[in-house]
Design a protein around this motif. Structure first.
Motif, short mmCIF file in Angstrom:
data_model
loop_
_atom_site.label_atom_id
_atom_site.label_comp_id
_atom_site.label_asym_id
_atom_site.label_seq_id
_atom_site.Cartn_x
_atom_site.Cartn_y
_atom_site.Cartn_z
N GLY A 1 26.64 10.67 -10.19
CA GLY A 1 27.65 9.84 -9.55
C GLY A 1 28.93 9.74 -10.35
N ALA A 2 29.00 10.42 -11.50
CA ALA A 2 30.22 10.38 -12.30
C ALA A 2 31.39 11.00 -11.56
CB ALA A 2 30.00 11.09 -13.63
N ASP A 3 31.11 12.00 -10.73
CA ASP A 3 32.14 12.61 -9.89
C ASP A 3 32.01 12.01 -8.49
OD1 ASP A 3 33.87 14.14 -8.43
OD2 ASP A 3 33.04 16.08 -9.04
N GLN A 4 32.77 10.96 -8.21
CA GLN A 4 32.66 10.25 -6.94
C GLN A 4 33.27 11.03 -5.77
OE1 GLN A 4 31.35 6.83 -5.94
NE2 GLN A 4 30.05 7.77 -7.50
N THR A 5 34.08 12.03 -6.05
CA THR A 5 34.68 12.79 -4.96
C THR A 5 33.67 13.68 -4.26
OG1 THR A 5 35.35 14.58 -6.46
CG2 THR A 5 36.92 12.78 -6.10
N ARG A 6 32.56 14.00 -4.92
CA ARG A 6 31.51 14.82 -4.31
C ARG A 6 30.13 14.39 -4.82
NH1 ARG A 6 33.91 20.42 -6.87
NH2 ARG A 6 34.35 19.60 -8.93
N THR A 7 29.93 13.08 -4.91
CA THR A 7 28.71 12.57 -5.49
C THR A 7 27.48 12.87 -4.63
OG1 THR A 7 27.55 10.56 -6.20
CG2 THR A 7 29.16 10.30 -4.43
N LEU A 8 26.40 13.23 -5.31
CA LEU A 8 25.09 13.43 -4.68
C LEU A 8 24.08 12.40 -5.20
CD1 LEU A 8 24.82 17.32 -4.90
CD2 LEU A 8 25.42 15.96 -2.90
N GLU A 9 24.57 11.37 -5.86
CA GLU A 9 23.70 10.34 -6.43
C GLU A 9 22.89 9.67 -5.32
OE1 GLU A 9 24.02 6.25 -9.12
OE2 GLU A 9 25.82 7.13 -8.21
N MET A 10 21.63 9.38 -5.62
CA MET A 10 20.77 8.66 -4.69
C MET A 10 20.03 7.56 -5.42
SD MET A 10 19.18 11.59 -2.19
CE MET A 10 19.91 13.22 -2.31
N ASP A 11 19.89 6.41 -4.74
CA ASP A 11 19.12 5.32 -5.31
C ASP A 11 17.63 5.57 -5.06
OD1 ASP A 11 18.50 4.54 -2.72
OD2 ASP A 11 19.75 2.75 -2.73
N PRO A 12 16.75 4.66 -5.49
CA PRO A 12 15.30 4.94 -5.35
C PRO A 12 14.83 5.12 -3.91
CG PRO A 12 15.66 3.21 -6.98
CD PRO A 12 16.99 3.48 -6.34
N TRP A 13 15.62 4.66 -2.93
CA TRP A 13 15.22 4.79 -1.53
C TRP A 13 15.98 5.90 -0.80
CZ3 TRP A 13 16.26 0.29 -4.12
CH2 TRP A 13 15.13 -0.51 -4.41
N GLY A 14 16.82 6.64 -1.53
CA GLY A 14 17.50 7.79 -0.95
C GLY A 14 18.90 7.53 -0.46
N SER A 15 19.41 6.30 -0.59
CA SER A 15 20.79 6.03 -0.18
C SER A 15 21.77 6.61 -1.19
CB SER A 15 21.02 4.53 -0.02
OG SER A 15 20.26 4.01 1.06
N GLY A 16 23.00 6.87 -0.73
CA GLY A 16 23.98 7.54 -1.58
C GLY A 16 25.19 6.69 -1.88
N PRO A 17 25.19 5.97 -2.98
CA PRO A 17 26.34 5.12 -3.32
C PRO A 17 27.63 5.92 -3.49
CG PRO A 17 24.44 4.63 -4.72
CD PRO A 17 24.12 5.88 -3.98
N ILE A 18 28.73 5.32 -3.03
CA ILE A 18 30.03 5.95 -3.20
C ILE A 18 31.09 4.85 -3.36
CG2 ILE A 18 30.54 6.10 -0.72
CD1 ILE A 18 31.92 8.80 -1.32
N ALA A 19 32.08 5.12 -4.21
CA ALA A 19 33.19 4.18 -4.41
C ALA A 19 34.44 5.00 -4.67
CB ALA A 19 32.90 3.25 -5.59
N LEU A 20 35.41 4.91 -3.76
CA LEU A 20 36.65 5.67 -3.88
C LEU A 20 37.84 4.76 -3.64
CD1 LEU A 20 35.84 8.99 -1.96
CD2 LEU A 20 36.14 8.74 -4.42
N ASN A 21 38.79 4.80 -4.53
CA ASN A 21 40.04 4.05 -4.36
C ASN A 21 41.22 4.96 -4.66
OD1 ASN A 21 39.42 1.18 -3.74
ND2 ASN A 21 38.14 1.38 -5.57
N PRO A 22 42.28 4.86 -3.85
CA PRO A 22 42.39 3.98 -2.69
C PRO A 22 41.65 4.56 -1.48
CG PRO A 22 44.36 5.30 -2.89
CD PRO A 22 43.51 5.63 -4.09
#
Length: 334
Positions: free
Chosen positions: A198-219
């Motif tokens: 998730g360090a690269d939020q522009t193309r993040t593939l991070e998943m939490d324990p249930w498979g959801s994909g957090p994303i945070a982009l500003n603006p």
């Protein structure tokens, strides 16, 4: 050996020359293939140890293949609820808000990948339900962009190959050779650690324990205009009938609109209201619970990353809003 055979062949020398050349070609090809597989296997092993091995390319789209790999590792939990849809579903649910009672009652799993339209979501839903008899409830979050294009039956992967990989646990190694795309493979291998973390939020593939994909982009980004395809509503309606026949409950959530997008492309909100009204007109089965977040879930543009995704900081409140109205067993009403 060929030279010895050819010495004194008589009239059949041309046929023998051709046969010897063919034999040499086959031996060379077999040796090259063996070397390719040996070196390829060693390369895959090295990338895996370095944490840079992309998921087996069932579709050669990294956010879909990563989700399929996640599913392979988690299907044994026998989920009672799965979330299925595009990244609108993948990135806008946080099951941790359910707490232990809700998690134990539902056994939720976010099975949604990315880039899907309604027909592809329907195809994926049927695939999962065919292979996961424990599922009693499906949860889908839709935005207008899910309804842009729905040509064909939505079969964006081979169901037999995917079943063998995800549910029968066939090895994924052969898939790298069957669907090898060098440019995509090596690009993903280079960026994979930051994408998965998730360090690269522009193309993040991070998943939490249930498979959801957090994303945070500003603006936040407004994105482009959208044109709805009528065929998507037909696929939506057919999927509704299919799940009703399976006695599976379908919770459908419509994402609230991003005001900045409305100001740019739908100033009076007429198109957005028409889309929501058509979804409601099509989904009338008793097995469907339709929740329109435009009504009852106030949101600011700063809480979006774009018109289809919330900032992760807003997802927990959105998920609570969904489950407070879904009336599922074991989940608190508020």
């Amino acid at each position: 050996m060929c030279a010895a055979i050819l010495f004194g062949l008589g009239r059949s020398w041309r046929a023998q020359v051709a046969r010897c050349a063919f034999t040499r070609f086959n031996l060379a090809f077999a040796a090259a293939l063996a070397a390719f597989l040996l070196l390829g296997g060693a390369g895959l092993n090295l990338l895996d140890r370095a944490g840079r091995l992309p998921a087996p390319p069932l579709t050669a789209t990294n956010c879909i293949d990563e989700k399929f790999s996640f599913m392979r590792d988690h299907v044994d939990m026998a989920p009672g609820l799965i979330a299925i849809g595009s990244s609108v579903t993948w990135r806008n649910l946080d099951f941790s808000v359910l707490g232990e009672p809700g998690l134990a009652a539902l056994r939720p799993l976010n099975a949604a990948p990315c880039f899907l339209h309604v027909n592809e979501t329907a195809y994926l839903t049927r695939f999962y339900l065919n292979n996961m008899p424990s599922v009693e409830t499906v949860l889908s979050v839709f935005a207008m962009r899910d309804f842009e294009a729905c040509e064909g039956d939505g079969a964006f992967f081979d169901a037999t190959t995917a079943r063998r990989y995800m549910f029968d646990r066939w090895p994924g190694g052969p898939l790298y050779f069957m669907n090898f795309r060098p440019m995509l493979f090596f690009r993903d291998a280079w960026h994979l650690p930051t994408m998965r973390s998730g360090a690269d939020q522009t193309r993040t593939l991070e998943m939490d324990p249930w498979g959801s994909g957090p994303i945070a982009l500003n603006p936040p980004k407004i994105g482009g205009n959208l044109v709805i395809a009528e065929a998507c509503f037909e696929h939506l309606e057919r999927l509704q009938r299919d799940m009703a026949a399976r006695n599976v409950r379908w919770i459908v959530v419509l994402l609230p609109p991003m005001q900045a997008w409305l100001n740019a492309y739908d100033r009076d909100g007429e198109r957005d209201r028409a889309w929501r009204a058509e979804v409601a007109r099509r989904l009338t089965a008793e097995s469907v619970t339709l929740l329109d977040a435009r009504e009852g879930f106030p949101v600011q543009d700063s809480q979006f990353t774009d018109p289809a995704h919330f900032q992760w900081s807003a997802v927990s409140a959105f998920t609570r809003w969904i489950f407070s109205r879904a009336h599922l067993p074991g989940v608190p009403a508020s």
